[in-house]
Design a protein around this motif. Structure first.
Motif, short mmCIF file in Angstrom:
data_model
loop_
_atom_site.label_atom_id
_atom_site.label_comp_id
_atom_site.label_asym_id
_atom_site.label_seq_id
_atom_site.Cartn_x
_atom_site.Cartn_y
_atom_site.Cartn_z
N ILE A 38 -74.01 -19.66 -55.84
CA ILE A 38 -73.41 -18.33 -55.88
C ILE A 38 -72.61 -18.17 -57.17
N TYR A 39 -71.63 -19.03 -57.37
CA TYR A 39 -70.79 -19.03 -58.57
C TYR A 39 -70.39 -20.46 -58.88
N LYS A 78 -65.27 -18.67 -64.89
CA LYS A 78 -66.26 -18.55 -63.83
C LYS A 78 -67.58 -18.11 -64.42
N GLU A 79 -68.65 -18.53 -63.78
CA GLU A 79 -69.98 -18.16 -64.21
C GLU A 79 -70.80 -17.77 -62.99
N LYS A 80 -71.61 -16.75 -63.11
CA LYS A 80 -72.48 -16.36 -62.01
C LYS A 80 -73.59 -17.38 -61.84
N PRO A 85 -75.07 -14.00 -57.10
CA PRO A 85 -73.65 -13.62 -57.08
C PRO A 85 -73.34 -12.27 -56.42
N GLU A 86 -74.37 -11.49 -56.14
CA GLU A 86 -74.11 -10.12 -55.66
C GLU A 86 -73.38 -10.14 -54.33
N TYR A 113 -70.30 -11.14 -53.96
CA TYR A 113 -69.30 -12.21 -53.98
C TYR A 113 -68.47 -12.15 -55.26
N SER A 114 -67.27 -12.67 -55.18
CA SER A 114 -66.47 -12.95 -56.36
C SER A 114 -65.74 -14.27 -56.13
#
Lengths: 111, 113
Positions: free
Chosen positions: B46-47, B55-57, B61-62, B64-65
């Motif tokens: 996810i990340y 941080k990197e995707k 990743p959609e 989410y953060s």
């Protein structure tokens, strides 16, 4: 596309028997291949790592092989025990560090 | 031994709720990751984070953060939970060297109803 495919998807064996799990990959450029064991309800744990120059590596009753020419790896389990029941995940690392996961093989060892 | 601790083993949330999944590692690892694991799909990234506040995707990743305010802590945030985010979430950490293994937590099983 970089991919890692494992076979079989699932396997049932009797306690004390041997088994072999397969991992084929198309990852390039290749850095290393690692096998993980995931017990039910737990996170995966690393069993062994294979780099380009290694053909065979053992960790107790687990022996991993790597054929970099055919891009195949196997995980051989000797004299299986009930505690070997788990999912086994093959993970290949590109030289960039990106990890490509296989979908895993679920092993059930029956008494 | 490296220990990666995820704050919850099981969570049940309602659609639209904001969800926080917390992960702490005790080995001063630079890299931290969030994966989700679904039957037939394996683990999907996810990340990830290779340093504090970085941080990197990953691949999915959609929706989410993440947050990494301290080196030992990496949080996954579902801004507005949806039923298709029902899954097992696994946090992992590693050193920054290429051959370092991932050390996983025991996962959080999230159900969104």
């Amino acid at each position: 596309k970089n991919q890692v495919e494992q076979s079989p998807q699932s396997l049932i064996i009797l306690e004390g028997k041997n088994c072999t799990l397969q991992c084929n990959y198309t990852v390039s450029p290749f850095s290393n291949l690692r096998w993980y064991k995931q017990d039910t309800g737990r996170g995966p744990v690393s069993l062994t790592i294979m780099t380009f120059s290694e053909n065979t590596k053992s960790n107790g009753r687990y022996t991993a092989t790597l054929d970099a020419d055919t891009k195949q790896s196997s995980l051989h389990i000797t004299a299986s025990q009930l505690s070997d029941s788990a999912s086994y995940i093959c993970v290949v690392s590109e030289s960039t560090g990106k990890l490509i996961f296989g979908q895993g093989t679920t092993l059930q060892v029956k008494p | 031994d490296v220990k990666v601790t995820q704050s919850s083993r099981y969570l049940v949330k309602r659609t639209g709720e904001k969800v926080f999944l917390e992960c702490v590692q005790d080995m001063d690892h630079e890299n931290m990751f969030w994966y989700r694991q679904d039957p037939g799909l394996g683990l999907r990234l996810i990340y990830f984070s290779y340093d504090v506040k970085m941080k990197e995707k990953g691949d999915i990743p959609e929706g989410y953060s993440v947050s990494r305010e301290k080196k030992e802590r990496f949080s996954l945030i579902l801004e507005s939970a949806s039923t298709n985010q029902t899954s097992m979430y696994l946090c992992a950490s590693s050193l920054s060297t290429l051959n370092s293994p991932l050390h996983f937590g025991n996962g959080t099983r999230l159900t969104v109803t």
